[in-house]
Structures are given as structure tokens and as C-alpha cells.
Scaffold this active site. Structure first.
Site: not given
Ligand code: NAD
Length: 492
Positions: A177, A252, A286, A385
Site C-alpha cells: 500500500k 522506519e 527522513c 520533525e
């Protein structure tokens, strides 16, 4: 562009007929309506993957046989290199040269895991020395089962390949997905699977939202493993959903990675790596080194030089020649970044460069490359972040101060250190609590080397042989070889 789901080797309309608007972030135009899967579609795809695993040929093929398919996928990606890269630009916004890197890396990833699939045949088992020579113990590795792979939008096909290539190499079957924001190239992978005649059900591709397609995949009892890349809050949900059936899980997740620059560094080189570390892919990386720590004697000079270079970055449509910074992927992400910059301003940070929408852009989700200074260590912008072209720069006094500030984060994905002193680089690299540490650079990533985070940045490692292990179970086979009774109650 494809408007059907790829289930059991066939293209199928979603049962409920829903669609997802795919928007070009440079123009804000709807460029496609991708299929929106819901529970029924996920269920069909998982069942197809289950049958392909339990009674199909795929897990029983040798690694060498599977490698033929992986190499064929790599070739098909290379044949379509330009078309796939352009899809990536219109879907995600990134500059075309960066999209071409991604596509080349995706093809390289399938080739690399073809090689590791072959190595599985070369080392089919390991004999284990045990403390009783009447026994022979061996360890063999087997495909783990059905993988539910969920991927983000920042490197659409590349993040898919980091999961699909090792899972196929291991002999698993997959329900993939991709992110609802960037579904186009993942659907093309379905077309490639069809062309190379991958057995039906081995790779199923379901596009849809996190809630309607992702969540049912994580909760499906027939899925053995969840391989997830995305944000920490979603990773937490994935982990909780997987806990119900004790699924194997690899995560992750996000980061707020530090880049420590010592005063003996070459300032021009430092500035180029700082910029690459935060502005490539519009900072939607990331491992982006979004917290820059500069030793006091060169702090002012680095900030000045950085702001001069930032002003030269060419912002524009990723398809235009010379663009270094494209638009942000979506309106939602664009608003989130601008809100974070406003909050930084209110919290007392100085906007040393950028800070808003660039002049002259009437449409598209464009944000200037932004340099922030003078923020406190407990401010939102220093700790959280932002996932955009926003870098925070702070001075530090000495090595111990730098390591303390760098490690003071709930994340631990990546870090970078720059100094002319190799021994210091090595010391700091070892002291940093992060899964990836770059020395005198930031961001270069190699398929062969392990990738993943400490702390809340994730669980497990992708890439390299670590990435293959994600999709393998280890089985012990121990035999009693002596021609004598065991001796529990029959005496020899
Ligand atoms: P996200 O968490 O919003 O979405 C990731 C994926 O999860 C998407 O496919 C989404 O549809 C799906 N999803 C959403 N809710 C779900 C649910 N309840 N159950 C199952 N699936 C669900 O992340 P994003 O915005 O697409 O990506 C950005 C994040 O990804 C950043 O935090 C970034 O750091 C992280 N990221 C990490 C790495 C890494 O290697 N560590 C690489 C790329 C991106």
C-alpha cells in the site's frame, strides 16, 4: 496512468468504486484519479497473497530462480526510466535529476537483492556446534510469509523497492500500500510485474488512504509481517495493530538528525553538505540533517555563508531545467511547514533566510529554503520533525557540548559530523546515538549498507543483508544421530 488495483495478477476496480485525486504540487491541478481501495479489496489482495504463499510456486523456487524475476523487474524499470521519473516529479514535486536518481536506485535495489537471493542458495544452511556430539543442529532460513508493506510519499518508487525487492528475494508474497499522495509509480510496478509474468498473487498493489486501506492491512489476521515506513504517530498505530496477532514488525520512522560542524572544517564544503542535507527533496527526507550544530569560532561565518548560498537556490517546477527546489508534496504538508515556521518566529527564533512563500509564485506549494537561528533547545522547531526545507542552526562550545545537544532528541535515525581531525570524527561518530552517521558528508545512501533508526526512529534495518533478514524466518533443525537410547528411562 492506471486506475485499477493490481490483485492476484489482474487489474481490478475497487469494489466500492472510490477514487483518490492525484495532484501535481507544482500546479495544484488534479492529474489523475487513482483507485481508492477499502477493506474488501485489501481482503481479496491478502487472500491472493496467502494462496500464492501457501500453495503457489514462489516460496519454493530457489533463490537463483527468483533472482531472474528480480533482474527482469530492474530491466523494466530501467527501460521506463524517463517516464517513471516524470511521473515521480508530477506526483511528488521533486526536481527531475533527483527523480532520475531515485529510479536508478530503485532498479539497483532489485538487482542487488537478486544477488542476495542467489547467495541464499550458496549458503542454504549453517551447522551449529552444540555441546553434545550425538546431535547435529542446523539453522536454515525460510521466507517469512505474507508481507503488508506500507510506504510514504517522499521517495515513492524507491521506498517501495526497499521493501518489495528484499521481500521477493526472500520468497515472501506481498500486499503493497503506497502513500495515497503518490500512488502513480507503485501502480506502474504492477504493470511491470504483469509484463515479467511474476506468478499471480506474489505482488498485489492496493492504493488507498491510510485509514481505509492501510489500517485494514495492518489488522488483517492472514498477514504475517508489517513493513512500514512513515511517521512516528502512524508507526505507533501500525505497531499496536500488529500486536493483536503478534505480527513481525519493522518500522522506519522519522528523525530530527543533527549535523555537528567543528571549527577546523572548510566552511564552503560544510555549507554545501549542510544545504544538501536539508534542502534536497525539499527537506522531505527522513534522515535530513535539520539541526545543525556549529562550533562557536566559525558559527557566524557559517550562518552568513549559508544564507548567501540559500539565496541562490533556484526554486521552480521540478520539470524545469536547473530547478534545485521543487514544491512541497501537498497542501497539508505545505500548511504544516508554514505553521511550524510561524511557531518558531513566535517562540523567538530569528529567520535568517527564507521563511515563507517565494515571491512570484501564484500556484503550487512552494516554500523558500529557510534558515532559523537563536531558537531554544526546548523549542518545537528544534525538537520536532518539520519535514520541509527548514534548517535550525545553533552554536556549541566544545565536543562534549556538541554530543550532548546532538543526542538530546527522542529520534535517532541519522547524524553527521564534520572535522579535519579524523580521530575526533571517529570519536563523535561512535558517541552519537543514531542508526546512520555520516562523516564529512550528509545523506549519501548505499543499497549495500544498513539503514534504520535508534530510539523512536524505528525498529529493524532495511537495505543490505539486514534488509533481506527482515523477510526471513530462522529455523533450527536438530537431529539425534546416535544409535543408543536417550537415557531418560531406558538405560543403554
Ligand atoms: P505517514 O505516517 O502519514 O504515512 C505513511 C503511510 O502510512 C502512508 O501510506 C499512509 O497512507 C499510511 N497510513 C496512514 N495511517 C495509517 C494507519 N492508521 N494504518 C496503516 N497505514 C496508515 O507518513 P508520510 O507523511 O507518508 O511520510 C513522512 C514520514 O515518513 C516522515 O515522518 C518521515 O521521516 C518518514 N520516513 C521515514 C523513512 C525512514 O527510512 N526512516 C523514509 C521515508 C520517510
Amino acid at each position: 496512468m492506471r486506475d485499477k488495483l493490481f490483485i492476484d495478477g489482474k487489474w481490478e476496480k475497487p469494489r466500492r468504486g472510490g477514487t483518490l485525486d492525484v495532484i501535481d504540487p507544482a500546479t495544484e491541478e488534479v492529474i489523475h484519479r487513482a483507485p481508492a481501495a477499502t477493506y474488501d479489496d485489501i481482503d481479496r489482495a491478502v487472500k491472493a497473497a496467502r494462496i500464492a504463499f501457501d500453495s503457489g510456486p514462489w516460496p519454493k523456487l530457489t533463490g537463483t530462480e527468483r533472482a531472474v524475476y528480480l533482474r527482469a523487474i530492474a530491466e523494466k524499470i530501467e527501460e521506463r526510466r524517463h517516464a517513471l521519473a516524470r511521473l515521480e516529479v508530477t506526483d511528488n514535486g521533486k526536481p527531475l535529476p533527483e527523480a532520475l536518481w531515485d529510479i536508478d536506485d530503485a532498479a539497483g535495489c532489485f538487482r542487488y537483492y537478486a544477488g542476495l537471493a542467489e547467495e541464499l542458495d550458496a549458503n542454504p544452511e549453517e551447522t551449529i556446534a552444540v555441546g553434545d556430539n550425538r546431535f547435529t543442529a542446523r539453522a536454515i532460513r525460510e521466507p517469512l510469509g505474507i508481507v503488508g508493506a506500507i510506504t510514504p510519499w517522499n521517495y515513492p518508487l524507491l521506498m517501495v523497492s526497499w521493501k518489495v525487492a528484499p521481500a521477493l528475494a526472500a520468497g515472501c508474497t506481498i500486499v503493497l500500500k503506497p502513500s495515497e499522495l503518490t500512488p502513480l509509480t507503485a501502480l506502474e510496478l504492477g504493470a511491470i510485474a504483469e509484463e515479467i509474468e511474476l506468478p499471480p498473487g506474489v505482488l498485489n498493489i492496493i492504493t488507498g488512504t491510510g485509514q481505509d486501506a492501510g489500517q485494514p492491512l495492518t489488522e488483517h489476521p492472514l498477514v504475517d509481517k508489517l513493513a512500514f515506513t512513515g511517521s512516528v504517530p502512524t508507526g505507533r498505530k501500525v505497531m499496536m495493530a500488529g500486536a493483536q496477532d503478534i505480527k513481525n514488525i519493522s518500522l522506519e520512522l522519522g528523525g530530527k538528525s543533527p549535523f555537528v560542524v567543528f571549527a577546523d572544517s572548510d566552511i564552503d564544503r560544510a555549507v554545501e553538505w549542510i544545504m544538501f542535507g536539508i534542502f534536497w527533496n525539499q527537506g522531505q527526507v527522513c534522515s535530513a540533517t535539520s539541526r545543525v550544530l556549529v562550533e562557536e569560532p566559525i558559527y557566524e561565518a557559517v550562518v552568513k555563508r549559508l544564507c548567501e548560498e540559500v539565496a541562490k537556490i533556484k526554486i521552480g517546477n521540478g520539470l524545469d531545467d536547473g530547478t534545485l527546489l521543487g514544491p512541497i508534496v501537498s497542501k497539508g504538508q505545505y500548511d504544516k511547514i508554514l505553521t511550524a515556521i510561524d511557531r518558531a518566529r513566535q517562540d523567538g527564533a530569528t529567520i535568517a533566510a527564507g521563511g515563507g512563500r517565494p515571491a512570484g509564485f501564484n500556484s503550487g506549494y512552494f516554500i523558500e529554503p529557510t534558515v532559523l537561528t537563536d531558537m531554544s533547545e526546548d523549542s518545537y522547531v528544534w525538537r520536532e520533525e518539520i519535514f520541509g526545507p527548514v534548517v535550525c542552526v545553533k552554536p556549541f562550545a566544545d565536543e562534549a557540548d556538541a554530543v550532548r545537544m546532538a543526542n538530546d532528541s527522542r529520534f535517532g535515525l541519522a547524524a553527521a559530523v564534520m572535522s579535519a581531525d579524523k580521530a575526533r570524527c571517529e570519536r563523535v561518530a561512535r558517541a552519537l546515538r543514531a542508526g546512520i552517521v555520516w562523516v564529512n558528508c550528509s545523506q549519501p545512501t548505499f543499497t549495500e549498507a544498513p539503514w534504520g533508526g535508534y530510539k523512536q526512529s524505528g525498529i529493524g534495518r532495511e537495505l543490505g543483508r539486514w534488509g533481506l533478514s527482515n523477510y526471513l524466518e530462522t529455523k533450527q533443525i536438530t537431529s539425534f544421530d546416535a544409535d543408543e537410547p536417550w537415557g531418560w528411562y531406558i538405560k543403554a
